[in-house]
Write a protein that holds these residues in place. Structure first.
Motif, PDB file in Angstrom:
ATOM      1  N   LYS A  64     -16.058  -1.014 -13.224  1.00 53.85           N
ATOM      2  CA  LYS A  64     -15.285   0.087 -13.798  1.00 53.85           C
ATOM      3  C   LYS A  64     -16.113   0.873 -14.814  1.00 53.85           C
ATOM      4  O   LYS A  64     -16.001   2.087 -14.921  1.00 53.85           O
ATOM      5  N   SER A  65     -16.972   0.171 -15.547  1.00 54.14           N
ATOM      6  CA  SER A  65     -17.762   0.849 -16.583  1.00 54.14           C
ATOM      7  C   SER A  65     -18.793   1.808 -15.998  1.00 54.14           C
ATOM      8  O   SER A  65     -19.278   2.692 -16.690  1.00 54.14           O
ATOM      9  N   PHE A  66     -19.117   1.665 -14.722  1.00 55.03           N
ATOM     10  CA  PHE A  66     -20.110   2.543 -14.093  1.00 55.03           C
ATOM     11  C   PHE A  66     -19.488   3.654 -13.249  1.00 55.03           C
ATOM     12  O   PHE A  66     -20.181   4.529 -12.755  1.00 55.03           O
ATOM     13  N   VAL A  67     -18.169   3.607 -13.081  1.00 54.31           N
ATOM     14  CA  VAL A  67     -17.470   4.564 -12.228  1.00 54.31           C
ATOM     15  C   VAL A  67     -17.054   5.781 -13.042  1.00 54.31           C
ATOM     16  O   VAL A  67     -16.576   5.650 -14.162  1.00 54.31           O
ATOM     17  N   GLU A  68     -17.242   6.970 -12.465  1.00 49.24           N
ATOM     18  CA  GLU A  68     -16.831   8.192 -13.151  1.00 49.24           C
ATOM     19  C   GLU A  68     -15.552   8.783 -12.561  1.00 49.24           C
ATOM     20  O   GLU A  68     -14.835   9.487 -13.254  1.00 49.24           O
ATOM     21  N   ASP A  69     -15.258   8.492 -11.311  1.00 47.33           N
ATOM     22  CA  ASP A  69     -14.071   9.026 -10.646  1.00 47.33           C
ATOM     23  C   ASP A  69     -12.807   8.385 -11.241  1.00 47.33           C
ATOM     24  O   ASP A  69     -12.639   7.168 -11.214  1.00 47.33           O
ATOM     25  N   VAL A  70     -11.915   9.214 -11.768  1.00 47.64           N
ATOM     26  CA  VAL A  70     -10.692   8.735 -12.424  1.00 47.64           C
ATOM     27  C   VAL A  70      -9.813   7.949 -11.455  1.00 47.64           C
ATOM     28  O   VAL A  70      -9.227   6.935 -11.820  1.00 47.64           O
ATOM     29  N   ARG A  71      -9.737   8.399 -10.211  1.00 45.42           N
ATOM     30  CA  ARG A  71      -8.902   7.696  -9.223  1.00 45.42           C
ATOM     31  C   ARG A  71      -9.430   6.290  -8.959  1.00 45.42           C
ATOM     32  O   ARG A  71      -8.656   5.344  -8.832  1.00 45.42           O
ATOM     33  N   VAL A  72     -10.742   6.148  -8.897  1.00 43.31           N
ATOM     34  CA  VAL A  72     -11.338   4.831  -8.675  1.00 43.31           C
ATOM     35  C   VAL A  72     -11.102   3.937  -9.893  1.00 43.31           C
ATOM     36  O   VAL A  72     -10.786   2.751  -9.760  1.00 43.31           O
ATOM     37  N   LYS A  73     -11.217   4.509 -11.102  1.00 45.06           N
ATOM     38  CA  LYS A  73     -10.958   3.733 -12.317  1.00 45.06           C
ATOM     39  C   LYS A  73      -9.515   3.225 -12.336  1.00 45.06           C
ATOM     40  O   LYS A  73      -9.249   2.088 -12.708  1.00 45.06           O
ATOM     41  N   LYS A  74      -8.575   4.080 -11.936  1.00 45.66           N
ATOM     42  CA  LYS A  74      -7.171   3.671 -11.902  1.00 45.66           C
ATOM     43  C   LYS A  74      -6.959   2.552 -10.882  1.00 45.66           C
ATOM     44  O   LYS A  74      -6.211   1.610 -11.125  1.00 45.66           O
ATOM     45  N   ALA A  75      -7.630   2.649  -9.741  1.00 48.84           N
ATOM     46  CA  ALA A  75      -7.517   1.609  -8.717  1.00 48.84           C
ATOM     47  C   ALA A  75      -8.097   0.292  -9.223  1.00 48.84           C
ATOM     48  O   ALA A  75      -7.519  -0.783  -8.994  1.00 48.84           O
ATOM     49  N   LEU A  76      -9.226   0.364  -9.927  1.00 45.59           N
ATOM     50  CA  LEU A  76      -9.810  -0.852 -10.490  1.00 45.59           C
ATOM     51  C   LEU A  76      -8.901  -1.450 -11.562  1.00 45.59           C
ATOM     52  O   LEU A  76      -8.746  -2.667 -11.639  1.00 45.59           O
ATOM     53  N   ASP A  77      -8.297  -0.598 -12.389  1.00 43.24           N
ATOM     54  CA  ASP A  77      -7.342  -1.071 -13.397  1.00 43.24           C
ATOM     55  C   ASP A  77      -6.183  -1.812 -12.737  1.00 43.24           C
ATOM     56  O   ASP A  77      -5.755  -2.874 -13.200  1.00 43.24           O
ATOM     57  N   LEU A  78      -5.678  -1.241 -11.678  1.00 37.75           N
ATOM     58  CA  LEU A  78      -4.572  -1.869 -10.951  1.00 37.75           C
ATOM     59  C   LEU A  78      -4.990  -3.230 -10.398  1.00 37.75           C
ATOM     60  O   LEU A  78      -4.259  -4.219 -10.521  1.00 37.75           O
ATOM     61  N   ALA A  79      -6.185  -3.284  -9.827  1.00 37.97           N
ATOM     62  CA  ALA A  79      -6.690  -4.552  -9.285  1.00 37.97           C
ATOM     63  C   ALA A  79      -6.870  -5.588 -10.393  1.00 37.97           C
ATOM     64  O   ALA A  79      -6.507  -6.761 -10.226  1.00 37.97           O
ATOM     65  N   ILE A  80      -7.418  -5.162 -11.521  1.00 36.93           N
ATOM     66  CA  ILE A  80      -7.623  -6.079 -12.651  1.00 36.93           C
ATOM     67  C   ILE A  80      -6.282  -6.624 -13.134  1.00 36.93           C
ATOM     68  O   ILE A  80      -6.140  -7.826 -13.383  1.00 36.93           O
ATOM     69  N   ASN A  81      -5.300  -5.746 -13.268  1.00 37.35           N
ATOM     70  CA  ASN A  81      -3.990  -6.168 -13.781  1.00 37.35           C
ATOM     71  C   ASN A  81      -3.251  -7.109 -12.830  1.00 37.35           C
ATOM     72  O   ASN A  81      -2.417  -7.895 -13.277  1.00 37.35           O
ATOM     73  N   THR A  82      -3.550  -7.047 -11.544  1.00 37.95           N
ATOM     74  CA  THR A  82      -2.893  -7.977 -10.612  1.00 37.95           C
ATOM     75  C   THR A  82      -3.400  -9.400 -10.807  1.00 37.95           C
ATOM     76  O   THR A  82      -2.704 -10.360 -10.481  1.00 37.95           O
ATOM     77  N   PHE A  83      -4.608  -9.547 -11.337  1.00 40.52           N
ATOM     78  CA  PHE A  83      -5.164 -10.878 -11.585  1.00 40.52           C
ATOM     79  C   PHE A  83      -4.719 -11.466 -12.914  1.00 40.52           C
ATOM     80  O   PHE A  83      -4.845 -12.652 -13.152  1.00 40.52           O
ATOM     81  N   LYS A  84      -4.228 -10.625 -13.818  1.00 38.08           N
ATOM     82  CA  LYS A  84      -3.852 -11.107 -15.157  1.00 38.08           C
ATOM     83  C   LYS A  84      -2.437 -11.608 -15.194  1.00 38.08           C
ATOM     84  O   LYS A  84      -1.618 -11.386 -14.445  1.00 38.08           O
TER      85      LYS A  84
END
Length: 86
Positions: free
Chosen positions: A66-86
């Motif tokens: 996520k820290s290397f991604v600039e596309d906002v949509r990709v960041k949101k998708a990564l956030d969603l994936a991270i939150n499913t594991f928490k």
């Protein structure tokens, strides 16, 4: 539990925070962003690294990407994936 005094004393600041000294963080291998949990007992409060098991490595990998991604949509998708594991 074998507990020994380290000879380090810190004051709680006005926001209720305590700084964990660099020497202790280095010894424990704790870096910025390391999750820790507090455990209470009759003897006091203890701090240890927090782990949710095997999912830790997956979460850290997703956060690193996520820290290397600039596309906002990709960041949101990564956030969603991270939150499913928490």
């Amino acid at each position: 539990m074998n507990v020994k005094p380290l000879g380090i004393v810190r004051k709680i600041d006005e926001l209720g925070r305590i700084v964990i000294p660099k020497e202790v963080r280095r010894q424990q291998g704790w870096t910025t962003g390391t999750p820790v949990e507090m455990l209470g007992s009759e003897d006091g409060v203890f701090i240890r690294p927090y782990s949710i098991g095997d999912q830790d490595a997956v979460i850290r990998a997703l956060e690193a990407k996520k820290s290397f991604v600039e596309d906002v949509r990709v960041k949101k998708a990564l956030d969603l994936a991270i939150n499913t594991f928490k």
